[in-house]
Scaffold this motif. Structure first.
Motif, PDB file in Angstrom:
ATOM      1  N   TRP A   1      -8.327   2.398   0.373  1.00  0.00           N
ATOM      2  CA  TRP A   1      -7.616   2.116   1.610  1.00  0.00           C
ATOM      3  C   TRP A   1      -8.086   3.098   2.656  1.00  0.00           C
ATOM      4  O   TRP A   1      -8.728   4.101   2.349  1.00  0.00           O
ATOM      5  CB  TRP A   1      -6.099   2.231   1.438  1.00  0.00           C
ATOM      6  CG  TRP A   1      -5.631   3.619   1.068  1.00  0.00           C
ATOM      7  CD1 TRP A   1      -5.691   4.208  -0.157  1.00  0.00           C
ATOM      8  CD2 TRP A   1      -5.046   4.587   1.946  1.00  0.00           C
ATOM      9  NE1 TRP A   1      -5.175   5.474  -0.120  1.00  0.00           N
ATOM     10  CE2 TRP A   1      -4.777   5.736   1.153  1.00  0.00           C
ATOM     11  CE3 TRP A   1      -4.703   4.597   3.297  1.00  0.00           C
ATOM     12  CZ2 TRP A   1      -4.186   6.881   1.698  1.00  0.00           C
ATOM     13  CZ3 TRP A   1      -4.117   5.739   3.834  1.00  0.00           C
ATOM     14  CH2 TRP A   1      -3.874   6.873   3.029  1.00  0.00           C
ATOM     15  N   SER A   2      -7.780   2.804   3.917  1.00  0.00           N
ATOM     16  CA  SER A   2      -8.123   3.757   4.950  1.00  0.00           C
ATOM     17  C   SER A   2      -7.209   3.650   6.168  1.00  0.00           C
ATOM     18  O   SER A   2      -6.414   4.537   6.418  1.00  0.00           O
ATOM     19  CB  SER A   2      -9.587   3.570   5.375  1.00  0.00           C
ATOM     20  OG  SER A   2      -9.904   4.412   6.419  1.00  0.00           O
TER      21      SER A   2
ATOM     22  N   LEU B   1      -4.299  -8.190   2.264  1.00  0.00           N
ATOM     23  CA  LEU B   1      -4.470  -6.802   2.686  1.00  0.00           C
ATOM     24  C   LEU B   1      -3.175  -6.109   2.309  1.00  0.00           C
ATOM     25  O   LEU B   1      -2.109  -6.452   2.817  1.00  0.00           O
ATOM     26  CB  LEU B   1      -4.686  -6.709   4.203  1.00  0.00           C
ATOM     27  CG  LEU B   1      -5.981  -7.296   4.764  1.00  0.00           C
ATOM     28  CD1 LEU B   1      -6.024  -7.092   6.283  1.00  0.00           C
ATOM     29  CD2 LEU B   1      -7.201  -6.659   4.104  1.00  0.00           C
TER      30      LEU B   1
ATOM     31  N   LEU C   1       0.819  -1.211   0.000  1.00  0.00           N
ATOM     32  CA  LEU C   1       0.000   0.000   0.000  1.00  0.00           C
ATOM     33  C   LEU C   1       0.860   1.271   0.000  1.00  0.00           C
ATOM     34  O   LEU C   1       0.525   2.251  -0.673  1.00  0.00           O
ATOM     35  CB  LEU C   1      -0.943  -0.005   1.216  1.00  0.00           C
ATOM     36  CG  LEU C   1      -1.887   1.188   1.319  1.00  0.00           C
ATOM     37  CD1 LEU C   1      -2.832   1.272   0.135  1.00  0.00           C
ATOM     38  CD2 LEU C   1      -2.691   1.117   2.627  1.00  0.00           C
TER      39      LEU C   1
ATOM     40  N   GLY D   1     -10.325  -3.179   6.490  1.00  0.00           N
ATOM     41  CA  GLY D   1     -10.688  -4.160   5.477  1.00  0.00           C
ATOM     42  C   GLY D   1     -10.910  -3.605   4.092  1.00  0.00           C
ATOM     43  O   GLY D   1     -11.496  -4.268   3.251  1.00  0.00           O
TER      44      GLY D   1
HETATM   45  S1  FES Z   1      -6.032  -0.109   4.916  1.00  0.00           S
HETATM   46 FE1  FES Z   1      -7.414  -0.815   6.440  1.00  0.00          FE
HETATM   47  S2  FES Z   1      -7.098  -2.969   6.343  1.00  0.00           S
HETATM   48 FE2  FES Z   1      -5.591  -2.239   4.985  1.00  0.00          FE
END
Ligand code: FES
Ligand code: SF4
Lengths: 134, 249, 111
Positions: B55-56, B75, B37, B63
């Motif tokens: 993403w968060s 993930l 990520l 998730g």
């Molecule tokens: S960004 Fe929240 S689980 Fe990967």
């Protein structure tokens, strides 16, 4: 609220019929499923031998004689391997399905699987002994 | 000193522009403490602002960052580049889902399925608030706790060939959630859920491939939940044969 | 009573029961009848099959795993691209195991 995008703008992936060749675990799954083909064929052959036995001991002996051919011997060796694979995977799966709990304690899966495999060996030896003494 | 780099092959799909997804290569600096990520964020911030993905939380809780990393559902906030370096990393949208744009998939089908299993406590009759809460012992909690840890990342759906082949299959996470409520000592809604669970698209489509449980980042074990639901459905079916009232106890 | 029409529960129940029987019993029987008897590993004593308790046992040994195999084959072939023949396959697999059960009854009864 569920966001529903315009379906016409989506790309729909397609799963090829060979998906099970792409990953080892999928392939092992397919092997597990195909144990059933070998087990079924074995059962039918065994059933025919019993049918012959019902006719006469001589008919049975002739049938068993036919099983001495390399083709049938090879089949039974392979079927044995598949059957053992079925047993092992079945017991491992059983350990996932069964949840044996005592209060907050849950029997670990290796224990449940191990108990099944132990029982399997005991049963197998018992059948072997019964077959020879009866 | 030349900087170490890593190559990411990332799926691009721009509706109206691409007829099907294509891979685009980005070569970016390699940092061994980066996750996939972080690499995507680097691309978005410095290389190509048009790349879309979700993403968060960046800590494996929300998730939303699930993608295929070298063919495995992961993930991306928990998949370290160093596990792949120096080889290139291929990042694709979760398989088995329709693609909206680049790495973003349409999750409306999944949301509908979650809802279809009535994932809330159902009581035949609510007791008045004055009578206090519904109590539960640690042992009763233990029965379903594992199945309540789902973060709706959909990795299990991407791992499930049955869902890939049969999009109507309710699928791992939703069935695990149904099991979670069925097994909750405070719940009385099992029979209401059975209609959905015991349908062909419910548990019976599942052939216990088991990959859902392997890829689940939260060890929810949907495969176990589904098989236990099958056992329960079978028991209830036998009961309905034996008892005149359908054994709806 | 809506569950009654849910035949899947029946097929799955038989699949599981047959899977257990196959897992515990089939390997040793392949060793006995498929390898031991033709290769003469031990004195073949097929007359044990004629004892009545053994006949009942043989029925369980053969009939239940047939349902197990039928269910597995029925669910697996459509997964490798044969979804179009799903309906006839169901008739073939479950019908075959039902016929197989009747044949087994007849064979063990006339041993
Ligand atoms: S960004 Fe929240 S689980 Fe990967
Ligand atoms: S069950 Fe596991 S893999 Fe599936 S959505 Fe929930 S957390 Fe993700």
């Amino acid at each position: 609220m569920i966001n529903r995008p315009d379906k016409a703008k989506l790309y729909y992936p397609h799963m090829p019929a060979t998906w099970w060749l792409r990953k080892r675990s999928y392939f092992m799954f397919m092997l597990r499923e195909f144990t059933s083909v070998f087990i079924a064929i074995y059962l039918v052959v065994f059933l025919i031998s019993l049918y012959r036995l019902g006719q006469s001991e001589a008919a049975y002996a002739a049938f068993v004689d036919g099983l001495r051919s390399p083709g049938w011997l090879a089949f039974h060796w392979v079927a044995l391997l598949f059957a053992i694979y079925h047993s092992v995977t079945w017991f491992l799966s059983s350990a996932v399905v069964l949840s044996l709990r005592l209060g907050t304690w849950e029997a670990p899966r290796w224990l449940v699987a191990g108990a099944h495999i132990g029982g399997w060996l005991v049963v197998s030896v018992a059948i072997l002994i019964l077959y020879t003494v009866l | 000193m030349s900087e170490e780099t890593i190559t990411l092959n990332v799926t691009r799909f721009r509706p109206g522009q691409d007829s099907e997804p294509v891979l685009q290569s980005y070569t970016i600096p390699y940092r061994k403490d980066w996750v996939v990520l972080d690499a995507l964020n680097h691309i978005k911030d410095w290389v190509d602002q048009t790349l879309s993905y979700r993403w968060s939380c960046r800590m494996g809780v929300c998730g939303s960052c699930g993608m295929m990393v070298n063919g495995e559902p992961k993930l991306t906030c928990s998949a370290f580049l160093r596990e792949y370096y120096p080889n290139p990393v291929t990042v694709e949208p979760l398989v088995n889902f329709p693609v909206m744009r680049d790495l973003v998939v349409d999750m409306s089908d999944f949301m509908d399925k979650l809802k279809s299993v009535k994932p809330w406590l159902i009581r035949e009759e609510e007791k008045p608030v004055s009578e206090g809460e519904y109590l539960q012992s640690p042992a009763q909690l233990g029965v379903y706790k594992q199945f309540s840890l789902c973060i709706n990342c959909m990795l299990c759906y991407a791992a499930c060939p049955v869902y890939g082949l049969e999009p109507d299959f309710i699928g791992p996470a939703a069935l695990a959630l149904a099991h979670r409520y069925n097994e909750d000592s405070r719940d009385q809604g099992k029979e209401q859920r059975r209609e959905v669970i015991a349908s062909n698209e419910g548990t019976w489509d599942c052939t216990f491939v088991g990959e859902c449980s392997v890829v689940c980042p939260k060890h929810v074990d949907p495969a176990a939940a589904i098989q236990r639901l099958k056992v329960d459905n079978t028991k209830s079916w036998i009961k309905s044969l034996l008892l005149p009232k359908g054994g709806r106890a | 009573m809506r569950n009654i029409k849910n035949f899947e529960a029946l097929w799955w129940g038989l699949f599981s029961a047959g899977g257990v029987v196959a897992a515990f019993l089939v390997p040793i029987h392949i060793i006995l009848s498929g390898l031991g008897a033709p290769l003469g590993w031990l004195e073949d004593s097929p007359q044990v099959y004629q004892l009545w308790p053994v006949r009942l046992y043989l029925f369980v040994l053969i009939a239940l795993p047939l349902f197990h195999c039928a269910h597995r084959i029925y669910h697996t072939l459509p997964e490798i691209g044969l979804k179009v023949i799903s309906k006839p396959l169901a008739v073939l697999c479950y019908g075959g195991s039902l016929v197989g059960t009747l044949v087994t009854v007849w064979v063990v009864a006339s041993l």
